[in-house]
Design a protein around this motif. Sequence first.
Motif, short mmCIF file in Angstrom:
data_model
loop_
_atom_site.label_atom_id
_atom_site.label_comp_id
_atom_site.label_asym_id
_atom_site.label_seq_id
_atom_site.Cartn_x
_atom_site.Cartn_y
_atom_site.Cartn_z
N MET A 196 -11.64 21.10 -10.19
CA MET A 196 -12.21 19.91 -9.58
C MET A 196 -11.61 18.67 -10.21
N ILE A 197 -11.35 17.69 -9.39
CA ILE A 197 -10.87 16.39 -9.87
C ILE A 197 -12.09 15.56 -10.24
N HIS A 198 -12.11 15.04 -11.47
CA HIS A 198 -13.24 14.24 -11.93
C HIS A 198 -13.08 12.77 -11.52
N PHE A 199 -11.85 12.27 -11.59
CA PHE A 199 -11.60 10.90 -11.15
C PHE A 199 -10.12 10.70 -10.90
N VAL A 200 -9.83 9.65 -10.12
CA VAL A 200 -8.46 9.26 -9.79
C VAL A 200 -8.29 7.81 -10.24
N LEU A 201 -7.19 7.54 -10.94
CA LEU A 201 -6.88 6.18 -11.39
C LEU A 201 -5.46 5.83 -10.97
N LEU A 202 -5.27 4.63 -10.49
CA LEU A 202 -3.93 4.08 -10.28
C LEU A 202 -3.81 2.89 -11.21
N GLN A 208 1.63 -2.64 -16.42
CA GLN A 208 1.04 -3.67 -17.28
C GLN A 208 -0.39 -3.30 -17.71
N GLY A 209 -0.90 -2.18 -17.23
CA GLY A 209 -2.23 -1.74 -17.61
C GLY A 209 -3.34 -2.21 -16.69
N LYS A 210 -2.98 -2.81 -15.55
CA LYS A 210 -4.00 -3.27 -14.60
C LYS A 210 -4.40 -2.10 -13.69
N VAL A 211 -5.69 -1.96 -13.48
CA VAL A 211 -6.19 -0.89 -12.63
C VAL A 211 -6.10 -1.34 -11.18
N ARG A 212 -5.46 -0.54 -10.36
CA ARG A 212 -5.28 -0.88 -8.94
C ARG A 212 -6.20 -0.09 -8.03
N LEU A 213 -6.66 1.08 -8.48
CA LEU A 213 -7.56 1.89 -7.66
C LEU A 213 -8.29 2.85 -8.59
N THR A 214 -9.57 3.04 -8.36
CA THR A 214 -10.35 4.06 -9.08
C THR A 214 -11.24 4.78 -8.09
N LYS A 215 -11.37 6.06 -8.28
CA LYS A 215 -12.28 6.86 -7.47
C LYS A 215 -12.91 7.88 -8.40
N TRP A 216 -14.22 7.87 -8.50
CA TRP A 216 -14.95 8.71 -9.44
C TRP A 216 -15.69 9.80 -8.68
N SER A 266 -17.19 12.41 -10.59
CA SER A 266 -18.20 12.85 -11.55
C SER A 266 -18.99 11.63 -11.99
N PRO A 267 -20.25 11.83 -12.38
CA PRO A 267 -21.07 10.68 -12.75
C PRO A 267 -20.67 10.09 -14.10
N TYR A 268 -20.28 8.85 -14.09
CA TYR A 268 -19.97 8.08 -15.29
C TYR A 268 -20.68 6.73 -15.14
N SER A 269 -21.29 6.26 -16.22
CA SER A 269 -21.89 4.92 -16.17
C SER A 269 -20.76 3.90 -16.18
N GLN A 270 -21.11 2.66 -15.85
CA GLN A 270 -20.09 1.60 -15.82
C GLN A 270 -19.46 1.42 -17.19
N LYS A 271 -20.25 1.52 -18.23
CA LYS A 271 -19.74 1.39 -19.60
C LYS A 271 -18.77 2.52 -19.92
N GLU A 272 -19.12 3.75 -19.52
CA GLU A 272 -18.23 4.90 -19.74
C GLU A 272 -16.94 4.75 -18.94
N ARG A 273 -17.04 4.27 -17.71
CA ARG A 273 -15.85 4.09 -16.88
C ARG A 273 -14.88 3.11 -17.53
N GLU A 295 -9.10 3.84 -22.63
CA GLU A 295 -8.51 4.93 -23.40
C GLU A 295 -7.29 5.52 -22.70
N LEU A 296 -7.46 5.85 -21.42
CA LEU A 296 -6.36 6.51 -20.70
C LEU A 296 -5.19 5.56 -20.45
N SER A 297 -5.47 4.30 -20.22
CA SER A 297 -4.37 3.34 -20.05
C SER A 297 -3.52 3.30 -21.31
N GLY A 298 -4.18 3.19 -22.46
CA GLY A 298 -3.44 3.16 -23.71
C GLY A 298 -2.69 4.44 -23.98
N LEU A 299 -3.29 5.56 -23.63
CA LEU A 299 -2.68 6.86 -23.88
C LEU A 299 -1.46 7.10 -22.98
N ILE A 300 -1.62 6.83 -21.70
CA ILE A 300 -0.57 7.15 -20.73
C ILE A 300 0.58 6.14 -20.76
#
Length: 161
Positions: free
Chosen positions: A1-7, A11-19, A21-28, A34-39
Amino acid sequence: MIHFVLLISRQGKVRLTKWYSPYSQKERTKVIRELSGLILTRGPKLCNFVEWRGLRVVYKRYASLYFCMCIDEDDNELEILEIIHHYVEVLDRYFGSVCELDLIYNFHKAYFILDELLIAGELQEPSKRTVTRLVAAQDSLVETAKEQTSSITNIIAQAAK
């Protein structure tokens, strides 16, 4: 299962997110940071799979965008790479040659196409032709609604004179 999709842009700007699995706004926000820095810091010749928080992140860079999907550890990473490529191909068919600006100014179309491909974190429609046809049908409905609204507006304007 895909938990979320990020584009994410280079430069690290988020262009699209689709969740999916349940994540609070703070967790998102924390996940994106975290993932921006990692990838973004990974070298171009490194593997496109990253172990993260007991899950696996599969990503692929196309032009200036990173397409990322988070999956369970036991899911097939190559299948997810194919889903990412499938999404990019459908975006290319719709926009001509998709670029970051297409996603910025037509984000609703990018979300609609993603929703036609994935439902609840699972692949819904594997056919590019079918997805393209459905998007064209939706565009036709939108144009028809705009024309009807325009003609109603003209009738009201003439009646008000």
